[in-house]
Design an enzyme around this catalytic site. Structure first.
Site, PDB file in Angstrom:
ATOM      1  N   LYS A 227       0.835  -1.212   0.000  1.00 18.61           N
ATOM      2  CA  LYS A 227       0.000   0.000   0.000  1.00 18.61           C
ATOM      3  C   LYS A 227       0.864   1.255   0.000  1.00 18.61           C
ATOM      4  O   LYS A 227       0.790   2.098   0.898  1.00 18.61           O
ATOM      5  CB  LYS A 227      -0.961   0.018   1.181  1.00 18.61           C
ATOM      6  CG  LYS A 227      -1.934  -1.154   1.164  1.00 18.61           C
ATOM      7  CD  LYS A 227      -3.008  -1.031   2.216  1.00 18.61           C
ATOM      8  CE  LYS A 227      -3.835  -2.284   2.358  1.00 18.61           C
ATOM      9  NZ  LYS A 227      -3.130  -3.417   2.980  1.00 18.61           N
TER      10      LYS A 227
ATOM     11  N   ASP B 178       3.116   7.460  -0.840  1.00 14.18           N
ATOM     12  CA  ASP B 178       3.915   8.662  -0.608  1.00 14.18           C
ATOM     13  C   ASP B 178       4.144   9.382  -1.937  1.00 14.18           C
ATOM     14  O   ASP B 178       3.635   8.949  -2.976  1.00 14.18           O
ATOM     15  CB  ASP B 178       5.246   8.257   0.035  1.00 14.18           C
ATOM     16  CG  ASP B 178       5.763   9.331   0.982  1.00 14.18           C
ATOM     17  OD1 ASP B 178       5.721  10.513   0.595  1.00 14.18           O
ATOM     18  OD2 ASP B 178       6.200   8.987   2.092  1.00 14.18           O
TER      19      ASP B 178
HETATM   20  P1  5BU Z   1      -7.958 -11.612   6.724  1.00 15.42           P
HETATM   21  O1  5BU Z   1      -7.176 -12.407   7.659  1.00 15.42           O
HETATM   22  O2  5BU Z   1      -8.739 -12.457   5.672  1.00 15.42           O
HETATM   23  O3  5BU Z   1      -8.815 -10.583   7.389  1.00 15.42           O
HETATM   24  O4  5BU Z   1      -6.852 -10.824   5.858  1.00 15.42           O
HETATM   25  C1  5BU Z   1      -7.162  -9.896   4.877  1.00 15.42           C
HETATM   26  C2  5BU Z   1      -5.920  -9.389   4.206  1.00 15.42           C
HETATM   27  O5  5BU Z   1      -6.277  -8.431   3.222  1.00 15.42           O
HETATM   28  C3  5BU Z   1      -4.936  -8.708   5.101  1.00 15.42           C
HETATM   29  O6  5BU Z   1      -3.653  -9.017   4.629  1.00 15.42           O
HETATM   30  C4  5BU Z   1      -5.206  -7.230   4.962  1.00 15.42           C
HETATM   31  O7  5BU Z   1      -4.029  -6.474   5.095  1.00 15.42           O
HETATM   32  C5  5BU Z   1      -5.693  -7.165   3.531  1.00 15.42           C
HETATM   33  N1  5BU Z   1      -6.691  -6.094   3.311  1.00 15.42           N
HETATM   34  C6  5BU Z   1      -7.923  -6.107   3.917  1.00 15.42           C
HETATM   35  O8  5BU Z   1      -8.248  -6.972   4.700  1.00 15.42           O
HETATM   36  N2  5BU Z   1      -8.827  -5.118   3.624  1.00 15.42           N
HETATM   37  C7  5BU Z   1      -8.546  -4.116   2.759  1.00 15.42           C
HETATM   38  O9  5BU Z   1      -9.412  -3.273   2.487  1.00 15.42           O
HETATM   39  C8  5BU Z   1      -7.279  -4.129   2.155  1.00 15.42           C
HETATM   40  C9  5BU Z   1      -6.375  -5.125   2.443  1.00 15.42           C
HETATM   41 BR1  5BU Z   1      -6.871  -2.775   0.968  1.00 15.42          BR
END
Ligand code: 5BU
Length: 511
Positions: free
Chosen positions: A346, A349
């Site tokens: 992400k 900058d």
């Molecule tokens: P989870 O364990 O299924 O909740 O992980 C979700 C992943 O997706 C995690 O690595 C977050 O950093 C990533 N993510 C997210 O959950 N939601 C978002 O809106 C974004 C990234 Br952008």
């Protein structure tokens, strides 16, 4: 003579030779129209044909540089030929007969990778003929390109549209960004095509043609009223695919209704093409978020879930024992199991800082991650800076358009601006991280995190939905699952289940 005067003169001459007719006409789209505009007649009137071609050329976008012109077969072919010969602009011909890209040539004429071909068309209703031509021009070269099977695919032509800098590799995809049409019937084509990355300029539209004909007493107010009524009721056309037998099929062309395989031909971005192919062939649209704390754990997980995923997503700055060995081993696993890697960094900058973070330091992300996530917030300088550091390698970015977390501050206007930014940078922007169908453009992938079969929330803002909801209702191409897999007793079995459910939802969506 002014453009308006010449247009008026051409419209009146067209009317006199029955290029404009009133009655009941069934259009290619199936709509029954009270007016028919038929530019085919001009082949019998060479001076009129030349004047039409001149007006078309004058309407081209003056700020774009074109290396070739292609007329949509058949009506626009003579006009494209006149433009090509008068302007000394090379011409390409798209064969109408060939259905598949196979070994037979679909495009006649010489071209090279990154050439920007400008399309000429007579009339647009939904824009489907222009779309089909654009797909052929964008995809055909790539299909025929030997570079697809070797490192030449990494040619800068495909990552940055700076044509003057290109080395001379032959046979890569053409850029198609603009089309000029004589008559815009004002039935949605401009918008339909914009969503597919083609900007339309028209010499004339229905409204202005009717005004000219009425002013010159060629038609009555009743004619105008009946056409206006028809236009009002039939503005929302969609682009339909045209099978070889000429009958329109039922499937509309847009991201949600196209198969991953069919979308390959809509883009020349090599990474998107590769991922779409991989998803279609491996029958998976699952990305596992490998959010574990040590290199060993991430690698073990990648090995287990590898057979079931199209993409593995990492947060390398959470790995406590990261060394340069980690990306090497992860790349080996990616090759062995046939998946791509996304570092969810992400970036957000100014371009110069993000570019340094991307290509240097401990993680040297650009050297191993096919995809990275990027916040659009800083503006598109960041995208071009990252793309420069990718240095022609098969790399791309996913723009964060929406987030899954509760209270996320993103507003619809911001999301729309993110989509616009991707449209302006299709050589590096591969798609979006989003919670809804933020774009119907088949060139872009939509990846949705916040997917779980075991939880609805995590106590820290994360919000979950099911694979079916993410793909079927919200329009995800790829679902991203983290803890639903990493915390499962058997991560391989969990990945298999998420993959099956997400892919079934995608197949269901196609129906
Ligand atoms: P989870 O364990 O299924 O909740 O992980 C979700 C992943 O997706 C995690 O690595 C977050 O950093 C990533 N993510 C997210 O959950 N939601 C978002 O809106 C974004 C990234 Br952008």
């Amino acid at each position: 003579m002014s453009f308006e005067k010449r247009l008026e003169d051409v419209i009146l001459r067209l009317f006199d030779v029955q290029g404009v007719k009133f009655g009941q006409f069934t259009l290619k789209s199936g709509l029954v129209s009270p007016i028919y505009f038929d530019l085919r007649v001009v082949v019998s009137y060479p001076e009129l044909m030349e004047d039409v071609a001149d007006l078309l050329w004058e309407c081209r976008p003056k700020d774009a540089h074109f290396t070739s012109v292609c007329g949509v077969p058949y009506t626009a072919l003579p006009m494209a030929t006149i433009v090509a010969t008068k302007q000394k602009l090379p011409m390409l011909i798209r064969r109408k007969e060939e259905k598949s890209y196979g070994t037979k040539r679909l495009i006649e004429g010489h071209f090279k990778e990154g050439d920007n071909c400008f399309i000429i068309e007579d009339v647009i209703v939904s824009g489907s003929s222009v779309y089909e031509t654009a797909v052929s021009l964008r995809g055909c070269g790539l299909e025929a390109c030997p570079a697809l099977r070797c490192d030449a695919l990494r040619c800068p032509a495909l990552t940055r549209p700076d044509l003057s800098l290109l080395p001379s590799l032959r046979g890569c995809g053409l850029e198609v960004t603009h089309a000029v049409v004589f008559m815009d019937r004002q039935q949605g084509a401009t918008n339909n095509l914009k969503n597919l990355g083609v900007t339309i300029k028209s010499v004339c539209d229905m409204e202005s043609m009717l005004k000219i004909l009425l002013r010159n007493k060629k038609i009555t107010e009743e004619h105008v009223d009946s056409v206006n009524r028809f236009l009002k009721e039939s503005q929302e056309t969609i682009i339909r695919k045209q099978p070889a037998d000429g009958a329109p099929d039922k499937e509309s062309v847009g991201r949600l209704s196209m198969s991953f395989g069919d979308r390959v031909a809509t883009t020349s971005q090599p990474l998107v093409r590769r991922l779409l192919r991989l998803m279609e062939e491996k029958r998976t649209n699952l990305c596992v978020a490998a959010d574990l704390g040590t290199a060993r754990d991430v690698l073990q997980l990648a090995d287990k879930v590898g057979p079931h995923i199209c993409l593995l997503k990492t947060h390398v700055d959470s790995i406590s024992d990261f060394t340069a060995e980690f990306p090497k081993q992860l790349t080996e696993l990616a090759e062995r199991h046939n998946f791509l890697i996304c570092e969810d960094r992400k970036y957000g900058d100014i371009g110069s800082t993000s570019a340094d973070q991307y290509s240097s330091g401990l993680f040297s992300v650009s050297s191993w991650a096919h995809l990275v996530t990027v916040h659009a917030l800083p503006g598109d300088g960041q995208l071009t800076a990252l793309s420069d550091r990718a240095a022609g390698a098969e790399r791309g970015a996913l723009l964060v358009a929406e987030m899954s977390s509760k209270g996320c501050l993103v507003q619809p206007a911001y999301t729309a601006a993110v989509v616009k930014m991707a449209e302006a940078h299709p050589y590096f922007a591969c798609g979006f991280i989003a919670q809804s169908s933020v774009s119907s453009d088949p060139r872009f992938l939509v990846l949705t995190p916040g997917v779980s079969l075991v939880s609805t929330a995590d106590g820290h803002g994360q919000q979950y939905s099911s694979p079916e909801r993410a793909v079927g209702e919200r329009g995800a191409d790829v679902v991203i699952v983290g803890r639903g897999v990493t915390r499962a007793e058997d991560p391989a079995a969990a990945a298999r289940e998420y993959a099956q459910r997400a892919f079934s939802a995608y197949l269901q969506r196609l129906k």
